[in-house]
Motif scaffolding. Structure first.
Motif, PDB file in Angstrom:
ATOM      1  N   THR A 187      21.861 -17.714 -14.278  1.00 18.28           N
ATOM      2  CA  THR A 187      21.669 -16.348 -13.784  1.00 18.28           C
ATOM      3  C   THR A 187      21.298 -15.365 -14.880  1.00 18.28           C
ATOM      4  OG1 THR A 187      24.038 -15.907 -14.023  1.00 18.28           O
ATOM      5  CG2 THR A 187      23.273 -16.690 -11.875  1.00 18.28           C
ATOM      6  N   ASP A 188      21.027 -15.842 -16.080  1.00 16.99           N
ATOM      7  CA  ASP A 188      20.672 -14.936 -17.162  1.00 16.99           C
ATOM      8  C   ASP A 188      19.310 -15.260 -17.769  1.00 16.99           C
ATOM      9  OD1 ASP A 188      21.440 -17.312 -18.202  1.00 16.99           O
ATOM     10  OD2 ASP A 188      22.924 -16.535 -19.602  1.00 16.99           O
TER      11      ASP A 188
ATOM     12  N   THR B 259      13.823 -19.727 -11.954  1.00 15.00           N
ATOM     13  CA  THR B 259      14.433 -20.359 -10.781  1.00 15.00           C
ATOM     14  C   THR B 259      15.240 -21.595 -11.131  1.00 15.00           C
ATOM     15  OG1 THR B 259      12.363 -21.574 -10.411  1.00 15.00           O
ATOM     16  CG2 THR B 259      12.674 -19.493  -9.211  1.00 15.00           C
TER      17      THR B 259
ATOM     18  N   ARG C 243      13.787 -11.328 -13.824  1.00 15.17           N
ATOM     19  CA  ARG C 243      15.154 -11.642 -14.223  1.00 15.17           C
ATOM     20  C   ARG C 243      15.940 -12.143 -13.016  1.00 15.17           C
ATOM     21  NH1 ARG C 243      17.862  -9.660 -18.662  1.00 15.17           N
ATOM     22  NH2 ARG C 243      16.242  -8.056 -18.907  1.00 15.17           N
ATOM     23  N   ALA C 244      16.719 -13.204 -13.208  1.00 14.52           N
ATOM     24  CA  ALA C 244      17.553 -13.759 -12.145  1.00 14.52           C
ATOM     25  C   ALA C 244      18.920 -13.096 -12.173  1.00 14.52           C
ATOM     26  CB  ALA C 244      17.705 -15.273 -12.318  1.00 14.52           C
ATOM     27  N   HIS C 245      19.283 -12.439 -11.059  1.00  6.93           N
ATOM     28  CA  HIS C 245      20.605 -11.832 -10.938  1.00  6.93           C
ATOM     29  C   HIS C 245      21.562 -12.734 -10.162  1.00  6.93           C
ATOM     30  CE1 HIS C 245      20.041  -7.518 -12.291  1.00  6.93           C
ATOM     31  NE2 HIS C 245      18.856  -8.068 -12.464  1.00  6.93           N
ATOM     32  N   LYS C 246      21.028 -13.645  -9.395  1.00  4.22           N
ATOM     33  CA  LYS C 246      21.842 -14.619  -8.674  1.00  4.22           C
ATOM     34  C   LYS C 246      20.994 -15.867  -8.497  1.00  4.22           C
ATOM     35  CE  LYS C 246      23.715 -15.639  -4.075  1.00  4.22           C
ATOM     36  NZ  LYS C 246      23.895 -15.164  -2.699  1.00  4.22           N
ATOM     37  N   ASN C 247      21.595 -17.022  -8.703  1.00  4.80           N
ATOM     38  CA  ASN C 247      20.862 -18.274  -8.544  1.00  4.80           C
ATOM     39  C   ASN C 247      21.866 -19.399  -8.316  1.00  4.80           C
ATOM     40  OD1 ASN C 247      19.015 -20.316  -8.469  1.00  4.80           O
ATOM     41  ND2 ASN C 247      18.142 -19.931 -10.489  1.00  4.80           N
ATOM     42  N   ARG C 248      21.860 -19.956  -7.128  1.00  3.39           N
ATOM     43  CA  ARG C 248      22.770 -21.050  -6.814  1.00  3.39           C
ATOM     44  C   ARG C 248      22.293 -22.382  -7.382  1.00  3.39           C
ATOM     45  NH1 ARG C 248      23.513 -19.312  -0.459  1.00  3.39           N
ATOM     46  NH2 ARG C 248      25.035 -17.645  -0.801  1.00  3.39           N
TER      47      ARG C 248
ATOM     48  N   ALA D 284      19.008 -17.092  -4.106  1.00  2.62           N
ATOM     49  CA  ALA D 284      18.647 -16.533  -5.406  1.00  2.62           C
ATOM     50  C   ALA D 284      18.134 -15.112  -5.206  1.00  2.62           C
ATOM     51  CB  ALA D 284      17.593 -17.385  -6.111  1.00  2.62           C
TER      52      ALA D 284
END
Length: 468
Positions: free
Chosen positions: A257-258, A80, A248-253, A232
């Motif tokens: 994201t990796d 996160t 796994r983070a595919h989107k995170n403001r 996220a």
């Protein structure tokens, strides 16, 4: 003629149709149009009630920095970006039974132990089922507000009364609002419920975590607009045959994201894996034909994995290409380069490729390790057991350097490897004395094949073949 009171909405892409059809014109899916009540149009702009206008601020104005909520689970905090951001909305997806509810129940238990007000709302399980799981995970004695409810209005009223810091909704597909006549789980219901919960998170400052179902293709079910609403999107990956899970983070403001977080599934729940490389290489014995150790990079963390390849004669004359854990299109490219630039022929031969441990690799730095494993299997000779490989291959057969090579070499040295096979860095000598490991620098894929062929003729431990 009376106006139609219903429309047909595609449950795959959310497009609206005036009449039913077997195939959606927008996405091409079949049998996805469901009849829903037509929403009332908003009043014209000149008839809307006039109120206070928007309030604008300067782009560089000072705002209060709210500290993140540290969950106590290091792997989750890593994914996160350093903890949960107050007022944010997260969407967690994954296959059924992969451990989403287990991870979130452990997380809310750890937050409640820190004194945070948390709420866990389940729309799929009863209160008794969640309590039994909490007892097994050892968090049943924590002050977590638990409820089993699917009505969005009742949930919002309860959350406004308790004012929690963190809210978990398991899952968003089970919720419904009486403002719509559609059934729960439809595109309209999922979109409306998600929008209302995101609005609650922004106004109240609470962190809302939504659990989402996935389709057979591995995508989160429902309209894609839900992924745009939240801050996220986290995917829980893994195979049931393996004991570890990957978040796994595919989107995170609010972070990278990796990044990935690695967990191990045990009888008592999910446990953090502080050294994923040791876990992925666990059980690897002596070096064998068709095996290469790849020094990869997942976010900011270097991870070592074993890549296995098998080249065998085709049984029925039609060659087969099977890939597990890597892109099949990239395997076809590597095989084509080996044939066109290095003279290896795979006509009439099956090629099988597997990333040991179930990890999925996405970065192109694995090209050289895949080629090394395939060449090792083709020449029936093992690579040195103390060798790690990484590098990107171009269509001309050139081996290109990859990012953060020093971090990969340091992680390899920490696990006992003594040398590395990688691309020659431009502007440097063939041997970099400042590196954590001696680097065998190669410039083309043909150089790799020559070394493997020489090792097959003279022996795998020939100094001339693998000298730095």
């Amino acid at each position: 003629m009376p106006k139609p009171t219903s429309v047909f909405v595609c449950q795959s892409c959310g497009s609206v149709h005036g009449k039913w059809a077997g195939r959606c014109d927008a996405c091409g899916e079949w049998n996805t149009l469901v009849e829903e009540a037509k929403s009332q149009n908003a009043a014209p702009a000149h008839k809307r009630r006039k109120g206070r206008g928007m309030e604008f601020v300067d782009l560089g104005a000072q705002t209060r920095d709210v500290p993140r909520l540290i969950t106590g689970t290091g792997e989750l905090d890593r994914v996160t970006g350093g903890g949960l951001v107050p007022g944010s909305a997260l969407l967690v997806g994954g296959d059924p039974g992969i451990g989403k509810s287990t991870l979130l129940l452990q997380t809310v238990g750890a937050l409640a132990k820190q004194g945070k007000r948390v709420a866990y709302i389940s729309g799929e399980e009863s209160v008794g089922q969640v309590q039994r799981r909490a007892k097994r995970l050892g968090v049943s004695d924590q002050p977590v507000n638990l409820a089993s409810e699917t009505s969005l209005g009742v949930i919002i009223d309860g959350l406004m009364a308790t004012k929690p810091d963190v809210v978990v909704i398991d899952s968003i597909q089970t919720l419904w609002t009486d403002q719509l006549g559609a059934a729960p789980g439809t595109v309209a219901q999922v979109r409306a419920c998600a929008q209302e919960l995101v609005r609650f998170a922004k106004k109240s400052g609470a962190t809302v975590i939504l659990v989402g179902h996935v389709t057979k293709d591995g995508q989160i079910a429902g309209p894609r607009v839900v992924e745009h609403m939240v801050d996220a999107v986290l995917y829980f990956e893994g195979e049931r045959a393996h004991q570890f899970r990957i978040l796994r983070a595919h989107k995170n403001r609010f972070g990278p994201t990796d990044e990935i977080g690695v967990f191990e599934m045990r009888d008592s729940g999910l446990a953090e894996v502080l050294n994923p490389s040791a876990l992925f290489l666990d059980g690897r014995g002596d070096a064998s034909e068709g095996s290469a150790v790849f020094a990869g990079l997942e976010g900011s963390r270097p991870v070592l994995t074993e890549i296995q390849a098998l080249v065998a004669p085709a049984a029925f004359g039609t060659p087969r290409r099977a890939v597990v854990g890597w892109d099949s299109g990239r395997l076809a490219m590597v095989l084509a380069v080996l044939e066109a630039r290095c003279g290896l022929s795979f006509a009439g031969k099956d090629v099988y490729l597997n990333v040991a441990g179930g990890l999925r690799i996405n970065e192109p730095a694995a090209d050289l390790a895949v080629a090394a494993a395939i060449a090792s299997s083709a020449f029936d000779v093992s690579l040195p057991s103390d060798l790690v490989v990484f590098g990107e291959i171009s269509l001309s057969g050139e081996v290109r350097p990859v990012s953060r090579a020093d971090a990969r070499l340091k992680e390899s040295a920490k696990l006992g490897f003594e040398r590395a096979l990688a691309a020659a860095s431009p502007g440097r000598d063939e041997r970099n004395d400042n590196a954590a490991l001696p680097v065998i620098a190669i410039r083309s894929l043909r150089d790799l094949v020559r070394r493997v062929e020489a090792a097959a003729e003279r022996g795998p431990d020939t100094p001339e073949s693998w000298a730095a």
